[in-house]
Design a protein around this motif. Structure first.
Motif, PDB file in Angstrom:
ATOM      1  N   GLY A   3     -16.176   3.776  17.516  1.00 16.09           N
ATOM      2  CA  GLY A   3     -15.143   4.680  17.023  1.00 16.09           C
ATOM      3  C   GLY A   3     -13.782   4.399  17.642  1.00 16.09           C
ATOM      4  N   PHE A   4     -13.784   3.991  18.896  1.00 17.66           N
ATOM      5  CA  PHE A   4     -12.551   3.658  19.589  1.00 17.66           C
ATOM      6  C   PHE A   4     -11.845   2.480  18.905  1.00 17.66           C
ATOM      7  N   PHE A   5     -12.599   1.424  18.622  1.00 15.88           N
ATOM      8  CA  PHE A   5     -12.011   0.248  17.985  1.00 15.88           C
ATOM      9  C   PHE A   5     -11.584   0.542  16.546  1.00 15.88           C
ATOM     10  N   LYS A   6     -12.316   1.423  15.901  1.00 12.16           N
ATOM     11  CA  LYS A   6     -11.938   1.824  14.541  1.00 12.16           C
ATOM     12  C   LYS A   6     -10.584   2.533  14.567  1.00 12.16           C
ATOM     13  N   LYS A   7     -10.375   3.405  15.554  1.00  8.55           N
ATOM     14  CA  LYS A   7      -9.097   4.107  15.686  1.00  8.55           C
ATOM     15  C   LYS A   7      -7.959   3.132  15.971  1.00  8.55           C
ATOM     16  N   ILE A   8      -8.206   2.154  16.821  1.00 12.67           N
ATOM     17  CA  ILE A   8      -7.180   1.151  17.120  1.00 12.67           C
ATOM     18  C   ILE A   8      -6.857   0.366  15.860  1.00 12.67           C
ATOM     19  N   GLY A   9      -7.875  -0.038  15.125  1.00 13.38           N
ATOM     20  CA  GLY A   9      -7.667  -0.776  13.875  1.00 13.38           C
ATOM     21  C   GLY A   9      -6.873   0.035  12.869  1.00 13.38           C
ATOM     22  N   MET A  10      -7.175   1.325  12.783  1.00 17.58           N
ATOM     23  CA  MET A  10      -6.440   2.192  11.854  1.00 17.58           C
ATOM     24  C   MET A  10      -4.987   2.335  12.299  1.00 17.58           C
ATOM     25  N   GLY A  11      -4.761   2.435  13.596  1.00 17.83           N
ATOM     26  CA  GLY A  11      -3.397   2.540  14.112  1.00 17.83           C
ATOM     27  C   GLY A  11      -2.592   1.280  13.843  1.00 17.83           C
ATOM     28  N   LEU A  12      -3.227   0.127  14.018  1.00 14.49           N
ATOM     29  CA  LEU A  12      -2.548  -1.135  13.739  1.00 14.49           C
ATOM     30  C   LEU A  12      -2.249  -1.287  12.250  1.00 14.49           C
ATOM     31  N   ALA A  13      -3.161  -0.833  11.416  1.00 13.79           N
ATOM     32  CA  ALA A  13      -2.929  -0.887   9.968  1.00 13.79           C
ATOM     33  C   ALA A  13      -1.756   0.005   9.588  1.00 13.79           C
ATOM     34  N   LYS A  14      -1.658   1.164  10.216  1.00 16.90           N
ATOM     35  CA  LYS A  14      -0.535   2.071   9.958  1.00 16.90           C
ATOM     36  C   LYS A  14       0.788   1.421  10.351  1.00 16.90           C
ATOM     37  N   THR A  15       0.795   0.779  11.500  1.00 20.60           N
ATOM     38  CA  THR A  15       2.003   0.095  11.963  1.00 20.60           C
ATOM     39  C   THR A  15       2.391  -1.023  11.007  1.00 20.60           C
ATOM     40  N   ARG A  16       1.413  -1.837  10.624  1.00 22.44           N
ATOM     41  CA  ARG A  16       1.676  -2.940   9.697  1.00 22.44           C
ATOM     42  C   ARG A  16       2.222  -2.417   8.368  1.00 22.44           C
ATOM     43  N   ASP A  17       1.586  -1.379   7.830  1.00 21.38           N
ATOM     44  CA  ASP A  17       2.029  -0.822   6.548  1.00 21.38           C
ATOM     45  C   ASP A  17       3.444  -0.262   6.632  1.00 21.38           C
ATOM     46  N   ALA A  18       3.769   0.400   7.738  1.00 20.93           N
ATOM     47  CA  ALA A  18       5.115   0.958   7.918  1.00 20.93           C
ATOM     48  C   ALA A  18       6.161  -0.156   7.976  1.00 20.93           C
ATOM     49  N   ILE A  19       5.827  -1.231   8.676  1.00 17.44           N
ATOM     50  CA  ILE A  19       6.762  -2.350   8.773  1.00 17.44           C
ATOM     51  C   ILE A  19       6.960  -2.998   7.407  1.00 17.44           C
ATOM     52  N   VAL A  20       5.864  -3.265   6.716  1.00 17.11           N
ATOM     53  CA  VAL A  20       5.955  -3.935   5.409  1.00 17.11           C
ATOM     54  C   VAL A  20       6.768  -3.108   4.422  1.00 17.11           C
ATOM     55  N   GLN A  21       6.486  -1.822   4.334  1.00 16.94           N
ATOM     56  CA  GLN A  21       7.232  -0.956   3.402  1.00 16.94           C
ATOM     57  C   GLN A  21       8.713  -0.896   3.768  1.00 16.94           C
ATOM     58  N   GLY A  22       8.996  -0.756   5.042  1.00 19.13           N
ATOM     59  CA  GLY A  22      10.390  -0.694   5.480  1.00 19.13           C
ATOM     60  C   GLY A  22      11.131  -1.986   5.236  1.00 19.13           C
ATOM     61  N   LEU A  23      10.466  -3.098   5.480  1.00 16.67           N
ATOM     62  CA  LEU A  23      11.108  -4.393   5.271  1.00 16.67           C
ATOM     63  C   LEU A  23      11.385  -4.653   3.800  1.00 16.67           C
ATOM     64  N   LYS A  24      10.504  -4.186   2.947  1.00 17.40           N
ATOM     65  CA  LYS A  24      10.728  -4.366   1.508  1.00 17.40           C
ATOM     66  C   LYS A  24      12.035  -3.716   1.082  1.00 17.40           C
ATOM     67  N   THR A  25      12.329  -2.547   1.615  1.00 26.30           N
ATOM     68  CA  THR A  25      13.571  -1.864   1.232  1.00 26.30           C
ATOM     69  C   THR A  25      14.796  -2.560   1.821  1.00 26.30           C
ATOM     70  N   ILE A  26      14.658  -3.111   3.012  1.00 26.01           N
ATOM     71  CA  ILE A  26      15.788  -3.788   3.651  1.00 26.01           C
ATOM     72  C   ILE A  26      16.082  -5.120   2.981  1.00 26.01           C
ATOM     73  N   PHE A  27      15.036  -5.891   2.729  1.00 30.98           N
ATOM     74  CA  PHE A  27      15.217  -7.240   2.210  1.00 30.98           C
ATOM     75  C   PHE A  27      15.584  -7.286   0.738  1.00 30.98           C
ATOM     76  N   THR A  28      15.675  -6.134   0.098  1.00 34.74           N
ATOM     77  CA  THR A  28      16.144  -6.112  -1.287  1.00 34.74           C
ATOM     78  C   THR A  28      17.658  -5.881  -1.347  1.00 34.74           C
ATOM     79  N   GLY A  29      18.283  -5.703  -0.199  1.00 30.26           N
ATOM     80  CA  GLY A  29      19.737  -5.507  -0.147  1.00 30.26           C
ATOM     81  C   GLY A  29      20.479  -6.784  -0.472  1.00 30.26           C
ATOM     82  N   LYS A  30      21.781  -6.680  -0.531  1.00 30.87           N
ATOM     83  CA  LYS A  30      22.591  -7.830  -0.924  1.00 30.87           C
ATOM     84  C   LYS A  30      23.176  -8.598   0.245  1.00 30.87           C
TER      85      LYS A  30
END
Length: 95
Positions: A3-30
């Protein structure tokens, strides 16, 4: 322990998803400008990268822009990946 490793994996997935979504909005700028770097800073902090790491990444990108190594968002993305990998290598070599 499983369960501990599952929580870490979920936390890392959350971080990755937040970065990817945020970068998509930034990199569409001019233009790669201070506003884009500020938004990138917010995304990195919001993705739990931490203030110190975020400040280091943004400083690296600013220097790269000043040296004319970054002309567009493709260059910015590559430089960001390069520096994140360098930071991860430093952390892994410290162990």
């Amino acid at each position: 322990m499983n369960g501990f490793f599952k929580k870490i994996g979920m936390g890392l997935a959350k971080t990755r998803d937040a970065i990817v979504q945020g970068l998509k909005t930034i990199f569409t700028g001019k233009a790669v400008n201070d506003e884009a770097l500020e938004r990138l800073s917010e995304v990195l902090i919001g993705a739990d990268m931490g203030v110190a790491v975020t400040d280091r990444l943004i400083a690296f990108l600013r220097k790269s822009i000043e040296k004319r190594e970054i002309a567009d968002f493709g260059d910015l993305k590559e430089k960001l990946k390069q520096e994140i990998k360098a930071l991860l290598n430093v952390v892994s070599s410290d162990k």
